[in-house]
Design a protein around this motif. Structure first.
Motif, PDB file in Angstrom:
ATOM      1  N   GLN A 104       2.426  -1.646 -11.104  1.00  0.00           N
ATOM      2  CA  GLN A 104       1.998  -1.708  -9.717  1.00  0.00           C
ATOM      3  C   GLN A 104       2.640  -2.850  -8.949  1.00  0.00           C
ATOM      4  O   GLN A 104       3.047  -2.683  -7.797  1.00  0.00           O
TER       5      GLN A 104
ATOM      6  N   GLU B 219       4.888  -2.264  -5.651  1.00  0.00           N
ATOM      7  CA  GLU B 219       4.481  -2.907  -4.395  1.00  0.00           C
ATOM      8  C   GLU B 219       5.600  -3.806  -3.858  1.00  0.00           C
ATOM      9  O   GLU B 219       5.906  -3.796  -2.666  1.00  0.00           O
ATOM     10  N   HIS B 220       6.231  -4.553  -4.737  1.00  0.00           N
ATOM     11  CA  HIS B 220       7.323  -5.450  -4.344  1.00  0.00           C
ATOM     12  C   HIS B 220       8.519  -4.668  -3.802  1.00  0.00           C
ATOM     13  O   HIS B 220       9.073  -5.020  -2.759  1.00  0.00           O
TER      14      HIS B 220
ATOM     15  N   ALA C  32       7.679  -3.386  -0.370  1.00  0.00           N
ATOM     16  CA  ALA C  32       7.637  -4.481   0.605  1.00  0.00           C
ATOM     17  C   ALA C  32       9.039  -4.957   0.971  1.00  0.00           C
ATOM     18  O   ALA C  32       9.289  -5.340   2.115  1.00  0.00           O
TER      19      ALA C  32
ATOM     20  N   LEU D 274       6.780   4.368  -1.024  1.00  0.00           N
ATOM     21  CA  LEU D 274       5.636   4.873  -1.778  1.00  0.00           C
ATOM     22  C   LEU D 274       5.290   6.247  -1.237  1.00  0.00           C
ATOM     23  O   LEU D 274       5.197   6.440  -0.021  1.00  0.00           O
TER      24      LEU D 274
ATOM     25  N   ILE E  82      -2.799   3.858   0.981  1.00  0.00           N
ATOM     26  CA  ILE E  82      -1.995   2.646   0.992  1.00  0.00           C
ATOM     27  C   ILE E  82      -1.216   2.612   2.307  1.00  0.00           C
ATOM     28  O   ILE E  82      -0.518   3.582   2.635  1.00  0.00           O
TER      29      ILE E  82
ATOM     30  N   TRP F 244      -4.739   0.872  -8.220  1.00  0.00           N
ATOM     31  CA  TRP F 244      -4.413   0.094  -7.019  1.00  0.00           C
ATOM     32  C   TRP F 244      -5.708  -0.436  -6.386  1.00  0.00           C
ATOM     33  O   TRP F 244      -5.828  -1.619  -6.074  1.00  0.00           O
TER      34      TRP F 244
ATOM     35  N   ALA G 111      -5.964  -4.325  -4.335  1.00  0.00           N
ATOM     36  CA  ALA G 111      -4.825  -4.237  -3.415  1.00  0.00           C
ATOM     37  C   ALA G 111      -5.303  -3.589  -2.107  1.00  0.00           C
ATOM     38  O   ALA G 111      -6.313  -2.874  -2.087  1.00  0.00           O
TER      39      ALA G 111
END
Length: 128
Positions: free
Chosen positions: A22, A26-27, A30, A36, A51, A118, A123
């Protein structure tokens, strides 16, 4: 002929696909290196949240939305970014990544644990 248990199908798919933890998923999103892609049913999004920034592509339309020759093609999925699929618990996403790989999609992975993990780890989640 016996039907193959779903857990076996998922396990087999996971041996042939890329799974990201995860934090890495996520990184990458970003940093703008990945998109995603939430393949859950619309009712799940309404009930559980979503999300922020994830593209919603329901599982039933995924192959049609990704295929450039399909009348249902979505340009958002035709990107150089890695598509990181997720569902509720990483079963549907594993099977979906395998199906898209079989179609020839290369920059694709799934997010381990799915949306339920998540959410459990705290998150950010958007409720509409």
């Amino acid at each position: 002929m016996a039907i193959t248990p779903i857990k076996e199908l998922v396990q087999a798919a996971k041996t042939e696909i890329r799974s990201l933890d995860q934090a890495e998923a996520e990184h990458m999103a970003a940093q703008g290196d990945a998109l995603l892609v939430d393949i859950r049913d619309p009712r799940e999004l309404k009930r559980e949240g979503r999300i922020e920034g994830a593209f919603h592509a329901p599982r039933g339309m995924l192959e049609f939305w990704i295929a450039p020759d399909s009348p249902y093609h979505k340009p958002e999925l035709a990107t150089g970014k890695t598509l990181i699929l997720f569902c509720a618990s990483a079963w549907r996403s594993a099977l979906s990544v395998k199906a898209l790989q079989d179609m020839g999609v290369e920059n694709i992975a799934e997010m381990e644990g799915g949306f339920s993990t998540w959410k459990k780890r705290g998150a950010p989640v958007v409720l509409d």
